[in-house]
Each structure stands twice: as structure tokens, then as C-alpha cells.
Design an enzyme around this catalytic site. Structure first.
Site, PDB file in Angstrom:
ATOM      1  N   ARG A  68      -7.491  -0.111  -2.373  1.00 49.19           N
ATOM      2  CA  ARG A  68      -6.536   0.718  -3.132  1.00 49.19           C
ATOM      3  C   ARG A  68      -6.962   1.129  -4.534  1.00 49.19           C
ATOM      4  NH1 ARG A  68      -4.063   2.085   1.404  1.00 49.19           N
ATOM      5  NH2 ARG A  68      -2.488   0.651   2.156  1.00 49.19           N
ATOM      6  N   ASP A 309      -8.173  -3.790   8.974  1.00 48.92           N
ATOM      7  CA  ASP A 309      -7.358  -2.664   8.490  1.00 48.92           C
ATOM      8  C   ASP A 309      -6.293  -3.172   7.511  1.00 48.92           C
ATOM      9  OD1 ASP A 309      -6.459  -0.133   8.005  1.00 48.92           O
ATOM     10  OD2 ASP A 309      -5.520   0.170   9.955  1.00 48.92           O
ATOM     11  N   HIS A 313       0.844  -2.743   0.821  1.00 52.45           N
ATOM     12  CA  HIS A 313       1.820  -1.848   0.190  1.00 52.45           C
ATOM     13  C   HIS A 313       2.776  -2.696  -0.639  1.00 52.45           C
ATOM     14  CE1 HIS A 313       0.572   1.728   2.374  1.00 52.45           C
ATOM     15  NE2 HIS A 313       0.588   1.041   3.504  1.00 52.45           N
ATOM     16  N   GLY A 328       1.245   0.218   7.576  1.00 48.18           N
ATOM     17  CA  GLY A 328       0.219  -0.726   7.130  1.00 48.18           C
ATOM     18  C   GLY A 328       0.669  -2.167   7.144  1.00 48.18           C
TER      19      GLY A 328
END
Ligand code: DOR
Length: 444
Positions: A68, A309, A313, A328
Site C-alpha cells: 500500500r 494476496d 484495508h 480484500g
């Protein structure tokens, strides 16, 4: 602990699929590299980690995670994401470029590398965008990014929808010797979709994403890999159809590799019924039949690697109404525990699991120095207890992303220590010093 200090990891069950090793032995680390497997004289001042009863294997390699940074530091940073990786036993993280701005230039690749060198606790291999700005309309400067250290290219989060661009990306990456990693989704079929299209989507009144949306792009990409000879890597395979297509392509000698996530291997679409948006992920969780095919694919090597993966968030985002909540799952810290359920359940053997997290992903990256405990290789080592049970408490995650459908679940299998480049970067705090017989008792 400094990498110059020699370190003996004593009496662990060493599993190194790359070298065909599976035996209880000592492993000596010196100067940041694996120095020796087996007994021998110890350098003066050598520190010792007792690993009796534990598995000792090459550090895990995650081909697919989201760190991120830059741009979404409220979700994760390279510092927190690499700490989460270390807690999960990962010593190499390939990070996806759907940042803000996206990683679509050599400067952006350099920036991620610089932050990782300053703040990361494990190796970070940046993945660059396939298309400029991840916008899907023109190729990004792939050669320039490769020179800067990109480990592959992907528009992950989105597919490369334009077939001509995908063809050109595969051609250019063939010459660079790097993979094009595609997120396979026909977005005309998934627009507005929230979960797998099927019984549960019908029952909950949520718009579905059909398995065919994945299969169609997998089939197209395989055709383009056949046409170009470029290395296609298929991200987060989730359907039985994809596994069948990849198997046939591999039989024909097409240059394709593939990954599957721990959540697609262990959870079905039912998880959204109890878990809500914590189980909302793209591609969506599918059916038991898909899981059976994915496990079979992993066993056979049709699917090469497990990749998390990891998609952190914020709590605020995941608390939004289901259809507005982002896709996610935060996965780095639960990966091993989830995957060990497949080993304990007899679905895959421990050697295959370790290979899927070490030697097999190393092969996908083309880095033959990684994913092995061969003397001379970087001392990237994961030590785990296959049997310890623990309860998932997202509040304890190093990751900023607490978004997991596994909150409160009891997992069996826990990372006890992670060594990166000869340095101890994580050690489980729950094992009391003094449990010398079975436990991890640090003598350092
Ligand atoms: O669930 C997902 N989350 N799938 C993706 O493809 C992207 C990822 C993200 O970036 O959050």
C-alpha cells in the site's frame, strides 16, 4: 541480532525441497548466509536457537501482496507490511503496484526499494504496472522498470483487458525474462459483482461474479502466452475451470505459472454469510468443488505456488455497507495456520506445502538463490511449530489490516521464528523461555 553473528539452529526438522532435504539436523548460519547443514565445530560466540520439534525451512516467498505504500499508508506501510510478513514466516514479499501513484516508472520502483531498504524488515521485490497508470490503455516503460529492479509486471486489482496490450507485454517480458502477472477477470461479466455467482449470491440478493469471468481471461492469456512464448503468471486462481485450462496449457509446454491463495484453498462462498465484508475478496471465494480442484492442482504442480494476496484495508472501509466495502483479506499472518489445516486434514503433504511457499515461488521469480537452504544461499529461514494451536486475534497483527474472516478461529500451526539474511527478525513471544524440551528457547 546482527547478521555477522553466527547462529546455530539446533535439531529442527529441516525441510528444503530445492535440495531434497527432509531430516532432523543442525543448521549453521554465518555472515548472513547458510554455512552448513549438519554437525561441526561452532564459531566462537555462536548464538543458538533450539528448534527441536519444529520445522525449519527456507523463508517463505510471497509472490503477491499489497504493501500500500506510497499512497495508502492508512491501510499499510512497507514497515508494517514487512513486519506482518516476518510474523507470517515470509522473508520475501513481491508487492503489487496498485498504490497511489501506481508503480509505473523506474522512479517509483526505486522509491519502493528505498523505503524497503530503510524501513522494511524482510526483502521486498516490487512488481511494476503493465500499463501506464494501471489505466489499461498504453504499456508502461517495462524495460526501464526492469532495470530499476521490478520483479515482474501486473495491473493487479484489474486485468489487462486489451488483448493487444497483453500480447505486447508478454513479448517484451519474454525478452526481459520476467513474468506478466495477470488478474484474470472479464469485467464486463463482473461489473457490480460482490461475491461468487451461485446459490449464496441468489439467497443474499447480492450481484454475483461468475466463475466464467475468470476462466475466459485465463483462456485468452494462455493463448497469448502460446503465441508469444512470454512467461504468463496467473494471479489468485480460484476456479476449477482455470485449473483445467492451466493443466492443459502446461501439458502443451506453454510458459505459464500460477498461484493460489490460502483463502481460496480453505474457505467457500459461505464465509460471507457469517463473516460479511471480512470475507469479501476478488476473485470471490468459490465452492467446495473449486477448492477440491485447487488442492489437486497444487498437489500436481499445475498450480506452482501459494501466494497470500494480503490486501489490508481499514476497519472503517470494511464496516461500510457490503456493496461499498473494498475487496480484500489481510493474509500474511494467518497463511501458515490456514494452510496447515490442509496438511492436518490429509489434503496435501507437508513437503508440498513447504515447496509451494519456498522453492516453487522462487522458480517463478527466476531467483535461484532464494527459497533454498543450500550452503551459500541467503540465510532466510522460517521455523514453525506444525502443531501449536492459537486463536486468531487481529488486534495482535503487525499489519494495519485487521480485515480477516478468521478472527476468533483456532488454527493449528504457528510461526516461531523468522530469520532474514542471518538476522532474527521475528520470534514468537508466547513460548516461555525454559520450555527447552519442545519449545523455542532462545539462547540469544
Ligand atoms: O481482494 C482483492 N483486493 N483483490 C484484488 O485483486 C485487489 C486487492 C486489493 O488491492 O485490495
Amino acid at each position: 541480532m546482527n547478521a555477522d553473528v553466527a547462529l546455530l539452529v539446533r535439531s529442527g526438522r529441516i525441510i528444503d525441497p530445492a535440495c531434497g532435504v527432509d531430516r532432523v539436523d543442525d543448521l549453521l548460519v554465518a555472515g548472513g548466509v547458510v554455512s552448513r547443514l549438519g554437525p561441526g565445530p561452532l564459531p566462537p560466540g555462536c548464538a543458538i536457537i533450539e528448534a527441536r520439534g519444529f520445522i525449519l525451512c527456507p523463508g517463505f516467498i510471497d509472490l503477491h501482496c499489497h504493501l500500500r505504500e506510497p499512497g495508502f499508508e492508512e491501510k499499510e506501510t512497507i514497515a508494517t507490511g514487512t513486519l506482518a510478513g516476518a510474523r507470517g514466516g515470509f522473508t520475501t514479499l513481491c508487492c503489487m503496484p496498485n498504490t497511489a501513484p501506481p508503480i509505473d516508472s523506474s522512479a517509483a520502483v526505486e522509491q519502493v526499494k528505498a523505503i524497503a531498504a530503510a524501513e522494511g524488515v524482510v526483502r521486498v521485490l516490487p512488481i511494476g504496472c503493465v500499463t501506464r497508470g494501471r489505466a489499461g490503455s498504453g504499456l508502461a516503460p517495462l524495460e526501464e522498470m526492469a532495470r530499476a529492479g521490478a520483479a515482474g509486471f501486473s495491473d493487479d486489482g484489474s486485468p489487462v483487458s486489451n488483448s493487444l496490450l497483453m500480447r505486447q507485454a508478454l513479448e517484451r517480458c519474454r525478452d526481459l525474462g520476467l513474468p506478466v502477472i495477470d488478474h484474470c477477470e472479464d469485467t464486463s461479466l463482473t461489473a457490480g459483482g460482490q461475491i461468487n455467482e451461485g446459490e449464496i449470491s441468489a439467497r443474499l440478493g447480492l450481484r454475483g461474479m461468475p466463475a466464467a469471468a475468470e476462466d475466459i481471461i485465463v483462456a485468452r492469456d494462455l493463448a497469448l502466452a502460446g503465441l508469444t512464448g512470454g512467461h504468463l503468471h496467473i494471479a489468485h486462481v480460484s476456479t476449477e475451470g482455470s485449473v483445467d485450462l492451466i493443466r492443459r496449457a502446461k501439458d502443451k509446454g506453454i510458459n505459464v505459472t500460477a498461484e493460489v491463495t490460502p483463502h481460496h484453498l480453505t474457505l467457500t462462498e459461505e464465509a460471507v454469510v457469517g463473516g460479511g465484508a471480512s470475507a469479501k475478496v476478488n476473485p470471490p471465494l468459490r465452492t467446495k468443488k473449486d477448492i477440491r480442484a485447487l488442492i489437486q492442482g497444487l498437489r500436481e504442480g499445475v498450480i506452482d505456488a501459494v501466494a497470500t494476496d494480503h490486501a489490508p484495508h481499514t476497519d472503517a472501509e470494511k464496516r461500510l455497507p457490503f456493496d461499498q466495502s473494498p475487496f480484500g483479506i489481510s493474509g500474511l499472518e494467518t497463511a501458515l495456520g490456514s494452510l496447515m489445516s490442509l496438511v492436518h486434514g490429509g489434503d496435501i503433504d507437508l513437503g508440498t506445502l513447504v515447496a509451494s511457499l519456498t522453492s516453487r515461488p522462487a522458480r517463478v521469480t527466476g531467483r535461484d538463490d532464494l527459497g533454498t537452504l543450500r550452503p551459500g544461499a541467503p540465510a532466510d529461514i522460517t521455523i514453525f511449530d506444525p502443531d501449536t494451536e492459537w486463536t486468531v486475534d487481529p488486534a495482535q497483527f503487525a499489519s494495519k489490516g485487521k480485515n480477516t474472516p478468521l478472527a476468533g478461529a483456532v488454527l493449528r500451526g504457528r510461526v516461531m521464528a523468522t530469520i532474514y539474511g542471518g538476522r532474527l527478525v521475528y520470534r514468537d513471544g508466547s513460548t516461555r523461555v525454559g520450555e527447552l524440551e519442545r519449545g523455542f528457547a532462545s539462547l540469544i
